[in-house]
Design a protein around this motif. Structure first.
Motif, PDB file in Angstrom:
ATOM      1  N   PHE A   8      38.023  34.473  37.377  1.00 23.51           N
ATOM      2  CA  PHE A   8      38.852  35.230  36.505  1.00 23.51           C
ATOM      3  C   PHE A   8      39.547  36.120  35.690  1.00 23.51           C
ATOM      4  CE2 PHE A   8      35.540  32.144  35.459  1.00 23.51           C
ATOM      5  CZ  PHE A   8      36.104  30.279  35.805  1.00 23.51           C
ATOM      6  N   LYS A   9      39.230  36.772  37.065  1.00 24.86           N
ATOM      7  CA  LYS A   9      40.276  38.536  36.760  1.00 24.86           C
ATOM      8  C   LYS A   9      41.730  38.234  37.108  1.00 24.86           C
ATOM      9  CE  LYS A   9      36.569  42.049  35.841  1.00 24.86           C
ATOM     10  NZ  LYS A   9      35.394  42.505  36.268  1.00 24.86           N
ATOM     11  N   ILE A  10      41.306  37.827  38.324  1.00 19.59           N
ATOM     12  CA  ILE A  10      42.720  37.412  39.450  1.00 19.59           C
ATOM     13  C   ILE A  10      43.269  36.415  38.999  1.00 19.59           C
ATOM     14  CG2 ILE A  10      43.348  36.868  41.423  1.00 19.59           C
ATOM     15  CD1 ILE A  10      41.196  38.735  42.974  1.00 19.59           C
ATOM     16  N   ALA A  11      43.506  35.179  38.164  1.00 19.98           N
ATOM     17  CA  ALA A  11      43.645  34.361  37.375  1.00 19.98           C
ATOM     18  C   ALA A  11      44.655  35.039  36.494  1.00 19.98           C
ATOM     19  CB  ALA A  11      43.173  33.265  36.959  1.00 19.98           C
ATOM     20  N   ALA A  12      43.702  36.049  35.566  1.00 19.96           N
ATOM     21  CA  ALA A  12      44.393  36.382  34.152  1.00 19.96           C
ATOM     22  C   ALA A  12      45.899  37.464  34.412  1.00 19.96           C
ATOM     23  CB  ALA A  12      43.109  36.906  33.296  1.00 19.96           C
ATOM     24  N   VAL A  13      45.160  38.303  35.774  1.00 20.07           N
ATOM     25  CA  VAL A  13      46.781  38.953  35.707  1.00 20.07           C
ATOM     26  C   VAL A  13      47.691  38.417  36.680  1.00 20.07           C
ATOM     27  CG1 VAL A  13      47.293  40.575  37.732  1.00 20.07           C
ATOM     28  CG2 VAL A  13      44.855  40.889  36.538  1.00 20.07           C
ATOM     29  N   ILE A  15      48.858  35.392  35.501  1.00 16.92           N
ATOM     30  CA  ILE A  15      49.108  34.767  34.371  1.00 16.92           C
ATOM     31  C   ILE A  15      49.835  35.229  33.475  1.00 16.92           C
ATOM     32  CG2 ILE A  15      48.739  33.202  32.315  1.00 16.92           C
ATOM     33  CD1 ILE A  15      46.154  31.932  33.553  1.00 16.92           C
ATOM     34  N   LEU A  16      49.019  36.416  33.041  1.00 21.25           N
ATOM     35  CA  LEU A  16      49.922  37.254  32.878  1.00 21.25           C
ATOM     36  C   LEU A  16      51.321  37.868  33.500  1.00 21.25           C
ATOM     37  CD1 LEU A  16      49.723  39.873  29.850  1.00 21.25           C
ATOM     38  CD2 LEU A  16      48.373  41.102  31.419  1.00 21.25           C
ATOM     39  N   MET A  17      51.103  37.862  34.740  1.00 21.87           N
ATOM     40  CA  MET A  17      52.072  38.346  35.193  1.00 21.87           C
ATOM     41  C   MET A  17      53.350  37.516  34.769  1.00 21.87           C
ATOM     42  SD  MET A  17      51.741  41.560  35.880  1.00 21.87           S
ATOM     43  CE  MET A  17      53.087  41.943  36.868  1.00 21.87           C
ATOM     44  N   ILE A  18      53.159  36.697  35.008  1.00 27.32           N
ATOM     45  CA  ILE A  18      54.072  35.222  34.899  1.00 27.32           C
ATOM     46  C   ILE A  18      54.671  35.405  33.976  1.00 27.32           C
ATOM     47  CG2 ILE A  18      54.591  32.520  34.944  1.00 27.32           C
ATOM     48  CD1 ILE A  18      52.445  32.230  37.362  1.00 27.32           C
ATOM     49  N   ILE A  19      53.761  35.538  32.708  1.00 32.38           N
ATOM     50  CA  ILE A  19      54.181  35.460  30.983  1.00 32.38           C
ATOM     51  C   ILE A  19      55.530  36.620  31.299  1.00 32.38           C
ATOM     52  CG2 ILE A  19      53.673  36.024  29.026  1.00 32.38           C
ATOM     53  CD1 ILE A  19      51.643  34.035  29.257  1.00 32.38           C
ATOM     54  N   ILE A  20      55.013  37.335  31.332  1.00 29.07           N
ATOM     55  CA  ILE A  20      56.483  39.592  31.447  1.00 29.07           C
ATOM     56  C   ILE A  20      56.876  39.328  32.190  1.00 29.07           C
ATOM     57  CG2 ILE A  20      56.298  41.249  32.272  1.00 29.07           C
ATOM     58  CD1 ILE A  20      53.502  41.614  31.571  1.00 29.07           C
ATOM     59  N   ASP A  21      56.936  38.160  33.505  1.00 24.29           N
ATOM     60  CA  ASP A  21      58.301  38.153  34.425  1.00 24.29           C
ATOM     61  C   ASP A  21      59.027  37.148  33.728  1.00 24.29           C
ATOM     62  OD1 ASP A  21      59.843  37.892  37.241  1.00 24.29           O
ATOM     63  OD2 ASP A  21      58.932  36.181  37.769  1.00 24.29           O
ATOM     64  N   ILE A  41      51.274  43.025  41.985  1.00 27.30           N
ATOM     65  CA  ILE A  41      50.344  42.479  43.077  1.00 27.30           C
ATOM     66  C   ILE A  41      49.338  43.944  43.706  1.00 27.30           C
ATOM     67  CG2 ILE A  41      50.853  42.496  45.593  1.00 27.30           C
ATOM     68  CD1 ILE A  41      52.936  41.144  44.930  1.00 27.30           C
ATOM     69  N   ILE A  42      49.814  45.157  43.423  1.00 27.62           N
ATOM     70  CA  ILE A  42      49.442  46.258  43.509  1.00 27.62           C
ATOM     71  C   ILE A  42      47.823  46.023  42.964  1.00 27.62           C
ATOM     72  CG2 ILE A  42      48.985  48.249  43.361  1.00 27.62           C
ATOM     73  CD1 ILE A  42      51.663  48.723  44.173  1.00 27.62           C
ATOM     74  N   ILE A  43      47.706  45.504  42.021  1.00 21.76           N
ATOM     75  CA  ILE A  43      46.096  45.317  41.060  1.00 21.76           C
ATOM     76  C   ILE A  43      45.491  44.369  41.952  1.00 21.76           C
ATOM     77  CG2 ILE A  43      45.097  44.464  38.378  1.00 21.76           C
ATOM     78  CD1 ILE A  43      47.421  45.836  37.236  1.00 21.76           C
ATOM     79  N   ILE A  44      45.328  43.522  42.050  1.00 16.98           N
ATOM     80  CA  ILE A  44      45.038  42.094  42.511  1.00 16.98           C
ATOM     81  C   ILE A  44      44.727  42.582  43.835  1.00 16.98           C
ATOM     82  CG2 ILE A  44      45.730  39.873  43.947  1.00 16.98           C
ATOM     83  CD1 ILE A  44      47.210  39.273  41.090  1.00 16.98           C
ATOM     84  N   LEU A  45      45.250  44.010  44.884  1.00 15.65           N
ATOM     85  CA  LEU A  45      45.052  43.997  45.918  1.00 15.65           C
ATOM     86  C   LEU A  45      44.304  44.376  45.837  1.00 15.65           C
ATOM     87  CD1 LEU A  45      48.829  44.147  47.904  1.00 15.65           C
ATOM     88  CD2 LEU A  45      46.573  42.796  48.487  1.00 15.65           C
TER      89      LEU A  45
END
Length: 65
Positions: A8-13, A15-21, A41-45
């Motif tokens: 869920f954390k990875i999915a939230a990041v 979704i947040l990145m898509i919105i900011i983009d 991407i770095i946060i998820i990695l």
């Protein structure tokens, strides 16, 4: 065992990145959009690398005598 909250954390990041983009690209700031995508991407990695580290530790302790 894999915790569902990490997924869920990875999915939230993501979704947040898509919105900011979308917001940054619509305002004409494509450079900042690329930088924020790289940061996401770095946060998820880092989350995935932490899991892999725990996996190697578990395998190491399992095969130790």
């Amino acid at each position: 065992m894999l915790d569902v909250s990490l997924i869920f954390k990875i999915a939230a990041v993501g979704i947040l990145m898509i919105i900011i983009d979308k917001i940054l690209k619509s305002s004409g700031k494509d450079d900042f959009a690329v930088i924020t995508n790289l940061a996401g991407i770095i946060i998820i990695l880092m989350m995935v690398i932490n899991l892999i580290s725990k996996l190697f530790t578990a395998v190491k302790t399992m095969f130790q005598l």
